[in-house]
Design an enzyme around this catalytic site. Structure first.
Site, short mmCIF file in Angstrom:
data_model
loop_
_atom_site.label_atom_id
_atom_site.label_comp_id
_atom_site.label_asym_id
_atom_site.label_seq_id
_atom_site.Cartn_x
_atom_site.Cartn_y
_atom_site.Cartn_z
N LYS A 74 50.04 35.12 30.66
CA LYS A 74 49.20 35.49 31.81
C LYS A 74 47.81 35.80 31.27
CE LYS A 74 49.05 38.68 35.79
NZ LYS A 74 49.77 39.72 36.56
N SER A 149 50.60 39.05 41.55
CA SER A 149 49.46 38.41 40.95
C SER A 149 49.83 37.39 39.86
CB SER A 149 48.54 39.47 40.33
OG SER A 149 49.20 40.15 39.28
N SER A 173 53.99 42.46 40.90
CA SER A 173 53.45 41.17 40.45
C SER A 173 54.30 40.36 39.50
CB SER A 173 52.08 41.37 39.82
OG SER A 173 51.12 41.48 40.82
N1 GLN Z 1 50.13 43.13 45.35
C1 GLN Z 1 49.83 44.34 44.67
C2 GLN Z 1 48.33 44.53 44.59
O1 GLN Z 1 47.64 43.72 45.10
C3 GLN Z 1 50.47 44.37 43.31
C4 GLN Z 1 49.74 43.61 42.28
C5 GLN Z 1 50.34 43.76 40.91
O2 GLN Z 1 51.49 44.16 40.75
N2 GLN Z 1 49.53 43.51 39.91
O3 GLN Z 1 47.86 45.46 44.04
#
Ligand code: GLN
Length: 491
Positions: A74, A149, A173
């Site tokens: 990532k 994400s 995410s």
């Molecule tokens: N969807 C959540 C956010 O937008 C979680 C994102 C994540 O876990 N990095 O913050």
């Protein structure tokens, strides 16, 4: 070849039926021919050099189980020799002088970096549409989001562009994109995977973990990923004796007697009927494997959304203050004075969602609002963690439910509606706020299909340090089902 698991590839490498260079070349060719926008940076020369040294190591007889196996990182883990953008224009040309601990550990294990994969900018998002480098397409249906994400990580595994990927989970995410792409992912207990070199979003929540095809593969990856790191102030020391934990040790234990807590709040209004059907069928499969289902309640579930969307932006606003045009990345080309330089740099470098989070975070940390929002959210965070402890104390060993209320939605359909994205995080945020481990495994498909099928994930939540138990449970399910082996058409 690309349909094989890490376990299978490892056996082929060790018995010299395939070389790491051949394997890396095969995946790089696939990536170059793909159209999912999952990969942001490739460097064939570096990848093949790593593969050649893995082959030398195998020939010399000092290879480990992951030596020579390719992995995608990532693009939030910093990597020496590769660009690291965090999905942001702010870091579009940034190259780190060092490797993140996670990257370093996989490198030492002999894994071969295939490239860096797409993500929501600074990991803020649920659909990968906040990336400055364009959305990722879901390999099951090019009209659907891949989740976020870690959308690039999950899509790379689903399209069989890599056998392993790193990911991070701040509020879901790892689990949610794994669910949307029909692959397996685990977020360990907070503190088990080093955050050193993982570009910070919300430090008290951020946690790295793997995405792969199977639970067994995730166990093999966790064996390398987990461990104390003195460069991360919240890194945990829980190794048994001094030996690193072996996450494969429980994989083959039978599930007879397992008590599965089924929270009523995860099956209420808002849960799509197709997701519920697939999740309930999976629960029935666990009953056949000898488990019992226990009704439980996690009464503070609904509060996880406002709580998370105060705490995460608060921490983000502080973490992102380092991107000031002086120390890292982008700097505005024209400005009057220092203040003007900061303002223009940050306005140009950060996307809309990141700017929104910085503003919300700054607001809730302001003198005058701090007690009403931030302190209050911290108190509710504790109550959310208490909900889980009450369930684990005497009712159940693990908790299961959906990962998300729906299957992957259409690209663009929620792109201009941040709140709709936030609401879709309802089932993953509490686990993150409590710091608990959680995983997602594919358990079927939903009805929301246009060009293809859209997968459904089952979430398995355990108590602190229960990763080996979660992996055991997932592995047993994957021994009697084949959802994890399905691949999108044409793959
Ligand atoms: N969807 C959540 C956010 O937008 C979680 C994102 C994540 O876990 N990095 O913050």
């Amino acid at each position: 070849m690309h349909k094989k698991t890490i376990k299978e590839l490892s056996a082929l490498l060790q018995s010299k039926q395939v070389s790491s260079v051949e394997l890396a070349t095969h995946y790089l060719d696939r990536i170059e021919a793909s159209s999912h926008n999952a990969f942001l940076h490739l460097d064939r020369q570096q990848t093949l050099a790593q593969a050649a040294s893995a082959d030398a190591r195998i020939a010399a007889g000092n290879a480990g189980p992951l030596t020579g196996v390719p992995i995608a990182h990532k693009d939030i883990f910093v990597t020496r020799g590769w660009r690291t953008t965090a999905g942001s224009k702010m870091l579009a040309n940034y190259e780190s002088p060092f490797d993140a601990t996670v990257v370093d550990r996989f490198g030492k294990a002999g894994m071969v970096t295939l490239g860096k994969v797409n993500l929501d900018e600074f990991a803020m998002g649920s659909a990968n549409e906040n990336s400055a480098f364009g959305a990722v397409k879901n390999p099951w249906d090019p009209l659907a989001v891949p989740g976020g994400s870690s959308g690039g990580s999950a899509a790379a595994i689903a399209a069989r562009l890599a056998p392993a990927a790193t990911a991070t989970d701040t509020g879901g995410s790892i689990r949610q994109p794994a669910a949307f792409c029909g692959v397996t992912g685990i977020k360990p207990t907070y503190g088990r995977v080093s955050r050193f070199g993982m570009i910070a979003f919300a430090s008290s929540l951020d946690q790295g973990g793997p995405i792969a095809q199977t639970a067994e593969d995730c166990a093999l990856l966790l064996n390398e990923m987990v461990g104390f790191d003195e460069r991360d102030s919240t890194s945990l020391t829980v190794e048994q004796g001094n030996a690193p934990e072996d996450f494969t040790r429980n994989l083959n234990q039978p599930l007879a007697g397992l008590r599965i807590g089924v929270p009523k709040e995860y099956f209420g209004e808002g849960l799509a009927q197709d997701v519920e059907a697939a999740v309930r069928a999976a629960l029935e499969q666990f009953v056949k494997l000898g488990a019992t289902l226990v009704d439980i309640s996690l009464p503070k579930t609904a509060l996880s959304i406002p709580t998370y969307y105060i705490i995460a932006p608060a921490e983000a606003s502080s973490n992102l203050s380092r991107f000031d045009g002086v120390r890292y990345g982008h700097r505005a080309s024209e400005y009057k004075d220092l203040q003007d330089m900061y303002r223009k740099t940050r306005a140009e470098g950060f996307g809309r969602e990141v700017q929104r989070r910085i503003m919300v975070g700054t607001y809730v940390l302001c003198h005058g609002y701090y007690d009403a929002y931030y302190v209050q959210a911290q108190k509710i965070r504790r109550l959310i963690a208490d909900d889980f402890q009450a369930a684990f104390a005497d009712k159940c060993d693990v908790i299961m439910g959906p990962v998300a209320p729906t299957v992957a939605w259409d690209l663009g359909s929620k792109a201009n509606d941040p709140v709709a994205n936030y609401l879709a995080d309802i089932f993953t945020l509490s686990t993150s706020l409590a710091g608990l481990p959680g995983m997602s495994i594919p358990v079927g498909f939903g009805a929301g299909e246009k060009n293809g099928k859209r997968p459904v994930g089952l979430q398995i939540i355990g108590n602190y340090f229960a990763e080996a138990k979660l992996l055991n449970i997932a592995h047993q399910y994957q021994q009697v089902t084949d959802w994890h082996q399905r691949a999108p058409e044409g793959v």
